[in-house]
Design a protein around this motif. Structure first.
Motif, PDB file in Angstrom:
ATOM      1  N   PRO A  74       0.842  -1.197   0.000  1.00 28.37           N
ATOM      2  CA  PRO A  74       0.000   0.000   0.000  1.00 28.37           C
ATOM      3  C   PRO A  74       0.876   1.246   0.000  1.00 28.37           C
ATOM      4  CG  PRO A  74      -0.716  -1.571   1.680  1.00 28.37           C
ATOM      5  CD  PRO A  74       0.614  -2.034   1.184  1.00 28.37           C
ATOM      6  N   PRO A  75       0.406   2.344  -0.585  1.00 27.88           N
ATOM      7  CA  PRO A  75       1.207   3.571  -0.640  1.00 27.88           C
ATOM      8  C   PRO A  75       1.210   4.289   0.702  1.00 27.88           C
ATOM      9  CG  PRO A  75      -0.940   3.952  -1.597  1.00 27.88           C
ATOM     10  CD  PRO A  75      -0.880   2.487  -1.280  1.00 27.88           C
ATOM     11  N   PRO A  76       2.132   5.227   0.899  1.00 23.72           N
ATOM     12  CA  PRO A  76       2.123   6.033   2.127  1.00 23.72           C
ATOM     13  C   PRO A  76       1.010   7.062   2.091  1.00 23.72           C
ATOM     14  CG  PRO A  76       3.832   6.802   0.651  1.00 23.72           C
ATOM     15  CD  PRO A  76       3.262   5.556   0.023  1.00 23.72           C
ATOM     16  N   LEU A 109      -3.947  10.214  -6.839  1.00 24.82           N
ATOM     17  CA  LEU A 109      -3.957   8.856  -7.364  1.00 24.82           C
ATOM     18  C   LEU A 109      -3.398   7.860  -6.353  1.00 24.82           C
ATOM     19  CD1 LEU A 109      -2.795   9.374 -11.065  1.00 24.82           C
ATOM     20  CD2 LEU A 109      -5.089   8.833 -10.227  1.00 24.82           C
ATOM     21  N   TYR A 110      -4.111   6.778  -6.177  1.00 23.59           N
ATOM     22  CA  TYR A 110      -3.679   5.672  -5.336  1.00 23.59           C
ATOM     23  C   TYR A 110      -2.845   4.724  -6.201  1.00 23.59           C
ATOM     24  CZ  TYR A 110      -4.067   1.882  -1.916  1.00 23.59           C
ATOM     25  OH  TYR A 110      -3.804   0.894  -0.997  1.00 23.59           O
ATOM     26  N   ASN A 111      -1.542   4.636  -5.913  1.00 23.23           N
ATOM     27  CA  ASN A 111      -0.603   3.824  -6.705  1.00 23.23           C
ATOM     28  C   ASN A 111      -0.692   4.130  -8.203  1.00 23.23           C
ATOM     29  OD1 ASN A 111       0.734   2.504  -4.667  1.00 23.23           O
ATOM     30  ND2 ASN A 111      -0.639   0.752  -4.646  1.00 23.23           N
ATOM     31  N   ASN A 112      -0.935   5.406  -8.523  1.00 26.73           N
ATOM     32  CA  ASN A 112      -0.898   5.916  -9.895  1.00 26.73           C
ATOM     33  C   ASN A 112      -2.024   5.431 -10.797  1.00 26.73           C
ATOM     34  OD1 ASN A 112       1.549   7.420  -9.479  1.00 26.73           O
ATOM     35  ND2 ASN A 112       2.669   5.482  -9.608  1.00 26.73           N
ATOM     36  N   ARG A 117      -9.642  10.431  -1.897  1.00 24.88           N
ATOM     37  CA  ARG A 117      -9.531  11.621  -1.047  1.00 24.88           C
ATOM     38  C   ARG A 117      -9.760  11.218   0.412  1.00 24.88           C
ATOM     39  NH1 ARG A 117     -11.047  16.970  -2.428  1.00 24.88           N
ATOM     40  NH2 ARG A 117     -12.432  16.161  -4.052  1.00 24.88           N
ATOM     41  N   PRO A 118      -8.770  11.450   1.311  1.00 21.01           N
ATOM     42  CA  PRO A 118      -8.979  11.182   2.742  1.00 21.01           C
ATOM     43  C   PRO A 118      -9.627  12.381   3.448  1.00 21.01           C
ATOM     44  CG  PRO A 118      -6.669  10.901   2.061  1.00 21.01           C
ATOM     45  CD  PRO A 118      -7.373  11.683   1.007  1.00 21.01           C
ATOM     46  N   GLY A 153     -13.612   4.213 -11.321  1.00 20.28           N
ATOM     47  CA  GLY A 153     -12.895   3.948 -12.567  1.00 20.28           C
ATOM     48  C   GLY A 153     -11.432   4.347 -12.583  1.00 20.28           C
ATOM     49  N   TYR A 154     -10.661   3.651 -13.407  1.00 20.15           N
ATOM     50  CA  TYR A 154      -9.293   4.038 -13.710  1.00 20.15           C
ATOM     51  C   TYR A 154      -9.028   3.715 -15.165  1.00 20.15           C
ATOM     52  CZ  TYR A 154      -8.316  -0.915 -12.650  1.00 20.15           C
ATOM     53  OH  TYR A 154      -8.333  -2.276 -12.599  1.00 20.15           O
ATOM     54  N   THR A 155      -8.065   4.407 -15.757  1.00 16.50           N
ATOM     55  CA  THR A 155      -7.830   4.293 -17.199  1.00 16.50           C
ATOM     56  C   THR A 155      -6.785   3.257 -17.548  1.00 16.50           C
ATOM     57  OG1 THR A 155      -6.188   6.083 -17.069  1.00 16.50           O
ATOM     58  CG2 THR A 155      -8.461   6.703 -17.560  1.00 16.50           C
ATOM     59  N   GLY A 156      -5.950   2.853 -16.638  1.00 12.59           N
ATOM     60  CA  GLY A 156      -4.925   1.881 -16.957  1.00 12.59           C
ATOM     61  C   GLY A 156      -4.258   1.346 -15.718  1.00 12.59           C
TER      62      GLY A 156
END
Length: 225
Positions: A74-76, A109-112, A117-118, A153-156
């Motif tokens: 998970p990201p920071p 972006l979460y992991n790009n 939003r937190p 949604g995400y694009t890639g």
């Protein structure tokens, strides 16, 4: 309580989540709750020795989880601009209570690949000793929660192992904070401040339960004679 993430097999597949319209309803309800809390705070103002309204901005910092052994980490939870607003009610003995909310100004972006939003909110017991004619400190301790909103949604997806479909999550937190207020003009003050959050089960989404928020608030205080 939180919802565990589940993997998505297709690297560019769109997933089912709440629509942007539904997210807007959620944020409007949250804004309404904040407005109600502010109204109740004003209703009790007449009995307070001091009442402060504050608003400001800051950023998040997070500690590294050195025990993680997952291939997909998970990201920071750090960076970005966080807008905050709240109030303090302080009695003659300099004890009182406060409430505050802070949210990321823009989605990120979460992991790009996935936007989120937190939102952090807390209520506290406070102690605000006077340090000088124009200066006082504030120490706070309390509890609250964190809501992380994930958007549709995400694009890639660029990870060989595939991406993760995250759902909105909510977690209980404990909060410690402090700052120093300096009156710059009449009843207008500036307050540099630091906040520490211990967010239970935050590693469901991010890499650590420990989060810091550094920022500056501008406020206006009211005195009762």
């Amino acid at each position: 309580m939180s919802t565990r993430a589940r993997p998505v097999s297709c690297h560019c597949r769109r997933f089912k989540n709440r629509t942007t319209y539904e997210k807007g309803i959620y944020l409007r309800k949250f804004a309404l709750l904040t407005s109600v809390c502010s109204f109740l705070a004003f209703a009790t103002f007449a009995r307070a020795q001091q009442f402060d309204l504050t608003g400001g901005a800051g950023t998040l910092m997070s500690t590294q989880n050195t025990t993680a052994s997952q291939a997909y980490l998970p990201p920071p939870e750090k960076g970005g601009t966080y807008i905050n607003g709240g109030f303090d009610r302080i009695f003659k003995n300099r004890y009182g209570y406060s409430a505050e909310v802070a949210f990321r100004a823009k989605q990120t972006l979460y992991n790009n690949y996935e936007q989120y939003r937190p939102i952090l909110y807390d209520v506290n017991a406070i102690y605000a000793p006077i340090l000088g004619k124009k200066t006082n400190a504030i120490f706070m301790a309390g509890a609250g929660g964190q809501s992380v909103l994930f958007y549709t949604g995400y694009t890639g997806c660029y990870y060989p192992s595939g991406c993760v479909n995250h759902l909105d999550s909510n977690h209980f937190l404990l909060h410690l904070g402090g700052g120093v207020s300096y009156t710059v003009w009449r009843k207008l003050f500036v307050r540099p401040e630091v906040h520490y959050y211990y967010i239970f089960n935050n590693t469901d989404v991010f890499h650590s339960n420990n989060v810091f928020r550094l920022g500056v608030s501008v406020g206006y205080f009211f005195h009762r004679d």
